[in-house]
Design an enzyme around this catalytic site. Structure first.
Site, PDB file in Angstrom:
ATOM      1  N   LYS A  11       0.859  -1.058   0.101  1.00 44.81           N
ATOM      2  CA  LYS A  11       0.044  -0.081  -0.167  1.00 44.81           C
ATOM      3  C   LYS A  11       0.811   1.002   0.050  1.00 44.81           C
ATOM      4  O   LYS A  11       2.075   1.199  -0.589  1.00 44.81           O
ATOM      5  CB  LYS A  11      -1.125   0.033   1.303  1.00 44.81           C
ATOM      6  CG  LYS A  11      -1.753  -1.422   1.119  1.00 44.81           C
ATOM      7  CD  LYS A  11      -2.731  -1.422   2.139  1.00 44.81           C
ATOM      8  CE  LYS A  11      -3.490  -2.885   2.118  1.00 44.81           C
ATOM      9  NZ  LYS A  11      -4.584  -2.860   2.733  1.00 44.81           N
ATOM     10  N   GLY A 175      -7.394  -4.925   7.326  1.00 43.45           N
ATOM     11  CA  GLY A 175      -6.675  -4.028   8.271  1.00 43.45           C
ATOM     12  C   GLY A 175      -7.504  -3.844   9.471  1.00 43.45           C
ATOM     13  O   GLY A 175      -7.317  -2.920  10.321  1.00 43.45           O
ATOM     14  N   SER A 215      -6.396  -9.265   7.019  1.00 43.64           N
ATOM     15  CA  SER A 215      -5.848  -9.617   8.250  1.00 43.64           C
ATOM     16  C   SER A 215      -5.225 -11.062   8.269  1.00 43.64           C
ATOM     17  O   SER A 215      -5.317 -11.702   9.292  1.00 43.64           O
ATOM     18  CB  SER A 215      -6.820  -9.598   9.363  1.00 43.64           C
ATOM     19  OG  SER A 215      -7.239  -8.229   9.575  1.00 43.64           O
TER      20      SER A 215
HETATM   21  P1  13P Z   1      -4.267  -6.283   5.793  1.00 42.03           P
HETATM   22  O1  13P Z   1      -3.446  -7.636   5.442  1.00 42.03           O
HETATM   23  O2  13P Z   1      -3.354  -5.334   6.362  1.00 42.03           O
HETATM   24  O3  13P Z   1      -5.765  -6.536   6.483  1.00 42.03           O
HETATM   25  O4  13P Z   1      -4.494  -5.829   4.278  1.00 42.03           O
HETATM   26  C1  13P Z   1      -4.987  -6.905   3.406  1.00 42.03           C
HETATM   27  C2  13P Z   1      -4.895  -6.154   1.971  1.00 42.03           C
HETATM   28  O5  13P Z   1      -5.640  -5.257   1.617  1.00 42.03           O
HETATM   29  C3  13P Z   1      -4.021  -6.557   0.949  1.00 42.03           C
HETATM   30  O6  13P Z   1      -4.232  -6.256  -0.319  1.00 42.03           O
END
Ligand code: 13P
Length: 252
Positions: A11, A175, A215
């Site tokens: 991200k 997240g 997650s």
């Molecule tokens: P998280 O693993 O932080 O929940 O994010 C997942 C995600 O959006 C991967 O593209």
């Protein structure tokens, strides 16, 4: 071709030197302890793609972008085209992440164009789908995900479809620390494969890698990846630490 893939979606995180450190940390761990039969894929911010692609190539992992423009080239200030991404040596591109859908208003019709644009330049799309919490609570999650798949992928030829990777990311799990249960993941992955089979045939659907995201971490990856239709993960937060990320990639 169906294969196990663990992909890190960084991200909008990491400065240049932090990105460099993380890439070399991943490379170092892989040198010591490479999980067998798993493709490790790193998707950093686009500004680091060339660096990442070089380090990835030298260390036998893969690199991809997080988004691309639907346009070929031209006056689209701030955008990054498929050919630019491909020219860095990156092999993959994430398309339709829920954050792009939510914050940048990306709709399935646009995502269908982005998928075609990626394929035109030999980038492998990792197409993200997934329902929000209200849709799951209303029991419409299968319908929502089915539509996301149909609208963005059903225009593809069989040869084009054969290159697609799908990622199921329930938005309520991204997240939040609230992972889908292994049963919920398996149920949705099997459903996605069924929808794909109806259009492209059972063999093609069985040949498609379907990743789980939301997650997913070093503590829960093993029970998620143990499911028949879960071919790996798309990892956000836990991909920002090399040790955790490779631990996840070693969880099959
Ligand atoms: P998280 O693993 O932080 O929940 O994010 C997942 C995600 O959006 C991967 O593209």
């Amino acid at each position: 071709m169906r294969k196990k893939i663990v992909a890190g979606n960084w991200k909008m995180n990491k400065t240049f030197s932090e990105a460099e450190d993380l890439l070399f940390d991943i490379a170092d761990i892989l040198k010591e302890n490479r999980p067998s039969g798993v493709e490790v894929l790193v998707c950093p911010p686009a500004i680091y793609l060339e660096l990442a692609a070089d380090i990835a190539q030298e260390n036998e992992f893969s690199c991809g972008a997080q988004n691309l423009s639907e346009h070929e080239s031209g006056a689209y200030t701030g955008e990054i085209s498929a050919s630019m991404i491909a020219s860095t040596g990156a092999k993959y591109v994430i398309i339709g992440h829920s954050e792009r859908r939510t914050y940048f208003n990306e709709k399935d019709t646009l995502l269908a164009v982005k998928i075609s644009q990626a394929l035109k330049h030999d980038l492998i799309p990792v197409y993200c789908c997934g329902e929000v919490l209200a849709e799951r609570e209303a029991n419409s999650h299968f319908e929502i995900v089915g539509e996301q798949i149909k609208k963005a992928l059903f225009h593809l030829t069989p040869d084009e479809f054969a290159k697609i990777v799908v990622a199921y990311e329930p938005v309520w799990a991204i997240g939040t620390g609230r992972t889908a249960s292994p049963a919920q993941a398996q149920e949705m992955h099997a459903f996605i494969r069924k929808v794909l089979a109806e259009k492209f045939g059972v063999e093609a659907a069985n040949d498609t890698s379907i990743l789980y995201g939301g997650s997913c971490n070093a503590a829960n990856a093993r029970e998620l990846f143990a499911n028949e239709d879960v071919d790996g993960g798309l990892i956000g937060g836990a991909s920002l630490k090399a040790e955790d990320f490779i631990k996840i990639a070693s969880s099959f």
